[in-house]
Design a protein around this motif. Structure first.
Motif, PDB file in Angstrom:
ATOM      1  N   ASP A  99      37.694 -72.483 -50.760  1.00  0.00           N
ATOM      2  CA  ASP A  99      36.275 -72.205 -50.528  1.00  0.00           C
ATOM      3  C   ASP A  99      35.684 -73.141 -49.481  1.00  0.00           C
ATOM      4  OD1 ASP A  99      36.393 -70.176 -52.326  1.00  0.00           O
ATOM      5  OD2 ASP A  99      35.696 -71.375 -54.029  1.00  0.00           O
ATOM      6  N   GLU A 159      34.059 -72.039 -45.982  1.00  0.00           N
ATOM      7  CA  GLU A 159      32.687 -72.502 -45.776  1.00  0.00           C
ATOM      8  C   GLU A 159      32.569 -73.280 -44.461  1.00  0.00           C
ATOM      9  OE1 GLU A 159      29.714 -73.042 -47.937  1.00  0.00           O
ATOM     10  OE2 GLU A 159      28.943 -74.012 -46.135  1.00  0.00           O
ATOM     11  N   GLY A 218      32.615 -66.585 -43.967  1.00  0.00           N
ATOM     12  CA  GLY A 218      32.009 -65.691 -44.941  1.00  0.00           C
ATOM     13  C   GLY A 218      32.870 -64.483 -45.251  1.00  0.00           C
ATOM     14  N   GLN A 219      32.279 -63.280 -45.111  1.00  0.00           N
ATOM     15  CA  GLN A 219      32.997 -62.083 -45.553  1.00  0.00           C
ATOM     16  C   GLN A 219      34.148 -61.701 -44.635  1.00  0.00           C
ATOM     17  OE1 GLN A 219      29.925 -61.820 -44.039  1.00  0.00           O
ATOM     18  NE2 GLN A 219      29.663 -59.804 -43.132  1.00  0.00           N
TER      19      GLN A 219
END
Lengths: 271, 409
Positions: free
Chosen positions: B131, B135, B140-141
């Protein structure tokens, strides 16, 4: 470095090895409609072609197998699948270092891992094909299941043999790029010098004794015959053959690992 | 790890490269030449010895072909020295090219695991840091999109993010700071500060002298494969850039500051004669540099200093109030300090202005605003394009017996 040392270091980077193998596998059939289907379709097409030419047209008679089973396609596949594995591994390994030149020039990890990952990715296809072949034997009513552990051991031995060749060829090809074409020719000869399309009995019938002994020095003869013994005839292969294969495979692997460690020092410069 | 032993020891390392005239990569060529390829050898590194202390950020500088990248690759074990030894204590990770080994058809997620394991992380460690990696890269997506669809910025950010999250004891970095937009570079700079704070050792190869000056505790200067000097980057870089004026920088670093904090320079301004702030001036313009400060401690004999650096890192000028003999006994709680420049004799280019307040001997810097202001200079009068400064001279051409012809400049 000793072969054992190389093995120890490779097993220390198991995770990288697994990831690189997955990368090979996932990358191979990405964006194709059939995907993994290709890895099975290819040997099936070869089997169909060879069966048509050699069984239907040239009328090669396969020797009877277990319980009088005679099927040229099954007889052929017992040998063709191991052969395809060795031959794919050799050609694939020769590209493995060249294709990953950027990785070698920019990152450090044991370089053998790239070659071994290539071998393992072909081993996965080989394993799948052999499983389908075992299924085919079951469908025609031949109970191969008790012999499968033996087949698995033999596959492991073949992988050791192929890895040795792969290490040797991969590193030689970097310094000497003609190697891949030489190997291309050698593979053609080797294919016909192994009893894949024809029963080994033909060799003993048609060649003088000394030539037949020479022929049997080819380790692929031993491998192919042992796979047929286990799957097609369903009997244990002769101990002498197995012993010979173990010695040759260990020797080839040691030679490959030794050459690789001798020559890998300047890989980043030569690529 | 004991702090007594250095993180990296380079002991008398030499590395020789072969330059092939015609390579022996084909059978015909090999046979024709009796099996030997013709090549020349040159020494990329010659008898280099140095030590990188634990916890330092260590810069390697030198011209192209000086051997600094070769040395870094030897440290990274990518190249094997022909003689000498390199010992690295603790885990090591090398960042020579961002995203090396990305597979274009695989998703960002798969590539994080693949690249992470190349850099030596286990699956569990990657699970924990995944993560953070996404980040930091700001993806992101897009993490499940194949990386071949990434923009070059996204590609590089992901590569950097993975590499920086390896958190090795020793990190080797080659020229990778020159990527990404300004905001990302700022984050990279902060991340390097974090690494330093955590006591990790960083070896950095860079052409961007500003970042070497800013990040490094020590630096080594290589020239033609030999070690020329090792020392604190300030002195070394001054000497280095002295020899090469026209070095071009590819990196724009954001400003940074440090100091004891007893006094703070709150604002640095460049003003036109009419008092409006600006960041653009012309050669020969009249300008004013104004520093606004506040002081919370009692600071005796405060000295204000300015530094003007060309974007290449060359220091052009460094006026201070000590040499100008404008030093009050005690610094008032707040105020303004101005330097009036009647003729700004800089040639066109980009310059950085740094400002500091401290004691006369530079031992107690209260506030140092590194690259507090960036300004550019355009053509003016006199019109000159190269070099760093104009001397403001006037040309005269004369023929024997003729009247003098004077340039109007």
């Amino acid at each position: 470095m000793s072969a054992r040392g190389a093995l120890a270091e490779i097993s220390a980077s198991k995770e990288l090895l697994a990831n690189l193998t997955l990368r090979e596998l996932r990358g191979k059939y990405k964006r194709t409609a059939l995907g993994w289907g290709w890895s099975l379709l290819n040997p099936l097409a070869l089997m169909a072609t060879y069966s048509l030419v050699f069984s239907v047209l040239l009328r090669i008679e396969p020797p009877p197998g277990k319980d009088g089973l005679t099927s040229y396609p099954l007889f052929l596949l017992c040998a063709l699948l191991p052969w395809t594995f060795v031959s794919n591994t050799m050609t694939g390994a020769m590209e493995s270092l060249l294709q990953n030149a950027n990785l070698i020039k920019k990152t450090y990890f044991r370089r053998e891992i790239l070659v071994v990952a290539t071998v393992l990715s072909f081993l996965v296809s080989f394993g799948t094909e052999m499983a389908v072949l075992a299924l085919a034997f079951l469908i025609v009513g031949s109970m191969v299941v008790p012999w499968l552990p033996g087949v698995a051991l033999l596959m492991a031995l073949l992988t050791l043999f192929a890895s040795g060749l792969a290490l040797l060829l991969a590193v030689v090809n970097v310094y000497f790029r003609d190697a891949r074409y030489l190997v291309g020719i050698a593979l053609q000869l080797w294919f016909y010098a192994s009893p894949i399309l024809y029963p080994i009995a033909y060799v003993n019938e048609n060649l003088p004794g000394w030539a037949a002994s020479l022929y049997e020095a080819n380790p692929m003869v031993g491998f192919v015959e042992s796979f047929r013994d286990l799957l097609y005839v369903q009997q244990a292969p002769p101990l002498a053959t197995v012993g010979y294969l173990v010695v040759v495979s260990a020797g080839v692997f040691a030679l490959g690992a030794w050459c690789f460690s001798r020559l890998e020092g300047r890989l980043a410069e030569e690529l | 790890m004991s702090s007594a032993s250095p993180a990296v020891v380079v002991d008398a390392v030499s590395k020789r490269f072969r330059v092939y005239h015609e390579r022996n990569q084909s059978l015909k060529a090999a046979v024709m030449r009796g099996g030997r390829a013709r090549y020349e050898e040159f020494w990329a590194l010659r008898d280099v010895s140095l030590e990188v202390p634990v916890g330092t950020t260590f810069g390697l500088i030198g011209h192209n072909g000086s051997g600094k990248s070769t040395l870094l690759k030897c440290m990274a074990r990518i190249l094997r020295p022909d003689s000498g030894r390199i010992t690295v204590t603790g885990s090591m990770s090398a960042l020579l090219e961002l995203g090396a080994g990305f597979h274009p058809e695989l998703s960002g997620r798969d590539n994080v695991y693949l690249n992470g394991s190349i850099l030596g992380l286990s699956r569990r460690e990657l699970d924990e840091r995944f993560d953070d990696i996404v980040e930091f890269a700001g993806l992101g997506q897009f993490i499940d999109t194949p990386v071949k669809n990434y923009s070059s910025g996204m590609y590089v950010r992901l590569g950097f993010s993975i590499a920086i999250h390896v958190e090795p004891d020793v990190l080797l970095v080659d020229e990778v700071l020159a990527v990404g937009d300004e905001a990302f570079q700022q984050r990279c700079t902060e991340k390097f500060a974090d690494l330093k704070y955590e006591g990790r050792t960083v070896v950095l190869v860079s052409h961007a002298l500003d970042s070497v000056r800013q990040l490094c505790d020590r630096a080594a200067w290589l020239e033609h494969g030999r070690l020329k000097d090792v020392g604190p980057p300030g002195d070394l870089l001054d000497e280095y850039v002295g020899g090469q004026r026209a070095e071009r920088s590819t990196v724009e670093t954001g400003g940074s500051r440090w100091g004891l904090g007893g006094a703070r320079i709150d604002k640095v301004e460049l003003l036109r004669p009419d008092g409006t702030p600006t960041t653009v001036a012309r050669t020969g313009d009249s300008v004013l540099v104004r520093l606004h400060y506040t002081s919370t401690a009692r600071i005796e004999q405060p000295v204000f200093a300015l530094e003007i650096h060309h974007s290449s890192g060359v220091q052009v000028s460094a006026p201070n109030t000590w040499e100008a003999r404008k030093v009050p006994d005690v610094l008032p709680p707040a105020g303004v300090v101005e330097l009036r420049v009647d003729r700004l004799l800089l040639v066109p280019g980009v310059y950085h202005l740094s400002a500091s307040v401290g004691d006369p001997y530079g031992r107690q810097i209260q506030d140092y605003r590194h690259h507090a202001l960036r300004f550019s200079v355009m053509h003016g009068k006199p019109r000159e394009s190269t070099g760093l400064v104009s001397l403001g001279g006037v040309w005269t051409l004369r023929e024997p017996g003729a009247q003098e012809v004077r340039d109007t400049a």
